[in-house]
Design an enzyme around this catalytic site. Structure first.
Site, PDB file in Angstrom:
ATOM      1  N   TYR A  63       0.801  -1.209   0.000  1.00  0.00           N
ATOM      2  CA  TYR A  63       0.000   0.000   0.000  1.00  0.00           C
ATOM      3  C   TYR A  63       0.847   1.278   0.000  1.00  0.00           C
ATOM      4  CZ  TYR A  63      -3.608  -3.365   1.339  1.00  0.00           C
ATOM      5  OH  TYR A  63      -4.447  -4.455   1.393  1.00  0.00           O
ATOM      6  N   HIS A 134       0.372 -11.832   1.285  1.00  0.00           N
ATOM      7  CA  HIS A 134      -0.599 -11.014   0.548  1.00  0.00           C
ATOM      8  C   HIS A 134      -1.207 -11.762  -0.635  1.00  0.00           C
ATOM      9  CE1 HIS A 134      -1.469  -6.474  -0.234  1.00  0.00           C
ATOM     10  NE2 HIS A 134      -2.530  -7.203  -0.452  1.00  0.00           N
ATOM     11  N   LEU A 215     -17.573  -3.276   0.974  1.00  0.00           N
ATOM     12  CA  LEU A 215     -18.548  -2.355   0.388  1.00  0.00           C
ATOM     13  C   LEU A 215     -18.376  -2.260  -1.121  1.00  0.00           C
ATOM     14  CD1 LEU A 215     -18.454   0.414   3.144  1.00  0.00           C
ATOM     15  CD2 LEU A 215     -20.093  -1.458   2.880  1.00  0.00           C
ATOM     16  N   GLY A 216     -17.882  -3.365  -1.717  1.00  0.00           N
ATOM     17  CA  GLY A 216     -17.763  -3.400  -3.167  1.00  0.00           C
ATOM     18  C   GLY A 216     -16.875  -2.313  -3.723  1.00  0.00           C
ATOM     19  N   PHE A 219     -18.751   0.877  -4.265  1.00  0.00           N
ATOM     20  CA  PHE A 219     -19.991   0.895  -5.036  1.00  0.00           C
ATOM     21  C   PHE A 219     -21.198   0.854  -4.099  1.00  0.00           C
ATOM     22  CE2 PHE A 219     -22.864   0.674  -8.393  1.00  0.00           C
ATOM     23  CZ  PHE A 219     -22.236   0.566  -9.622  1.00  0.00           C
ATOM     24  N   GLY A 222     -23.166   3.940  -2.664  1.00  0.00           N
ATOM     25  CA  GLY A 222     -24.139   4.677  -3.459  1.00  0.00           C
ATOM     26  C   GLY A 222     -23.571   5.948  -4.060  1.00  0.00           C
TER      27      GLY A 222
END
Length: 335
Positions: A63, A134, A215-216, A219, A222
């Site tokens: 990261y 990983h 949370l996708g 996506f 919203g």
């Protein structure tokens, strides 16, 4: 409000003693994949997480794109409460060539030790609570990986061994050498591949499960727009779920989920996280955010209870998950 005002329920991950708050915090998006980084907002969000009882913080060598910046940010943010939390980081990539970052793997024992020493230094700590591989390296036997992490645990530099995106056979082989405490793999109402073979194996072996991208990849918040409207350094610009055709289908599903959430008086993100938590008490999602407000919303999902009717309705809306692959073909983990 302090950490004593709202306490997250705790969950056990694995059978080696790892226990964390029911919702963790992923820090990847603070330094990569979602546009320009903002260190101060990251630190503020981490501090707010701690106040709300979040104890599980997830980072990785990758990261920082080879710089250590993500681990350093987390280390600075938690220095005053390091002993109260669980830090997870990861090894497994060859980051020596900037052109191949994220594509070249390296889980050789010597490299694992090198990355671990770097992570300890970047985090400003004398131990890593959870050390994950990983990605599975096909060129290094998983037995060698497990043995090396086991040695690091014996030396006191690491507390628990984790795998990420590993399949059933690899999980079994690793666990036979050194107990695996936790497996991290993508899982959400959008992405359900782990349900067929992976979850049954980790449960058989007593391994906890940590869903990333719960949370996708945003996506399910919203707050989305088509792929073409994101900058090139934002992974949503090339994510298959945001592409024409898939985008519209997924947006329609999120609207239906949002209607269900609103009927319950909660946010759609809370609905998605509560759905994951309802899949088993051995699951701890790690939604990522740079926003203290979003963080508060995510943490509050641990107190949401979904009815059997709610779960059935979610299944009706997304019987097979989202439209579109979760990674480009070249980057898709193979189990």
């Amino acid at each position: 409000m302090t950490q004593h005002d709202i306490k997250l329920p705790h969950r056990r991950l694995g059978t080696q003693g790892l226990e964390v708050g029911a919702v963790g915090l992923g820090t990847m998006g603070m330094t990569m994949a979602y546009g320009a980084s903002d260190e101060q907002s990251g630190i503020t969000t981490i501090h707010r997480a701690y106040e709300l009882g979040v104890t599980f913080f997830d980072t990785a060598e990758l990261y920082g794109m080879g710089t250590g910046s993500n681990e350093q940010l987390l280390g600075r943010a938690v220095k005053d409460f390091r002993d109260d939390i669980v830090i997870a980081t990861k090894f497994g990539f060859d980051l020596s060539d900037p052109k191949k970052i994220g594509a070249a793997l390296d889980s050789r024992p010597a490299h694992i030790r090198e990355v671990t020493e770097n992570s300890l230094r970047h985090l400003g700590t004398d131990h890593i609570d959870v050390l994950y591989q990983h990605r599975v390296d096909p060129d290094v036997p998983i037995e060698d990986v497990a043995g090396t992490v086991g040695e690091l645990i014996a030396e006191g530099k690491v507390r628990y061994f984790g795998l990420s995106e590993a399949g059933p056979e690899v999980i079994r082989r690793a666990h036979a050498v050194h107990p695996v405490s936790v497996l991290q793999t993508e899982y959400s109402v959008f992405e359900r591949a782990v349900e067929a073979e992976v979850l049954p194996v980790v449960r058989e072996l007593g391994i906890g499960f940590v869903p990333y991208s719960p949370l996708g990849r945003g996506f399910l918040t919203g707050a989305v727009k088509p792929a073409a409207e994101y900058p090139a350094d934002d992974m949503r610009s090339f994510d298959d779920r945001w592409q024409p055709g898939n985008y519209e289908k997924n947006l329609a599903a999120v609207r239906e989920l949002t209607a269900l959430a609103e009927a319950k008086g909660i946010a759609v993100t809370q609905l998605a996280l509560a759905w994951l938590l309802a899949q088993g008490d051995d699951i701890v999602p790690i939604p990522g955010t740079r926003s203290p407000r979003r963080l508060e919303e995510n943490a509050a999902a641990a107190h949401v209870t979904l009815s059997a009717e709610d779960l059935t309705r979610i299944q009706e809306i997304l019987p097979n998950g989202a439209a579109g692959a979760r990674y480009p073909e070249y980057a898709m983990p193979t189990w």
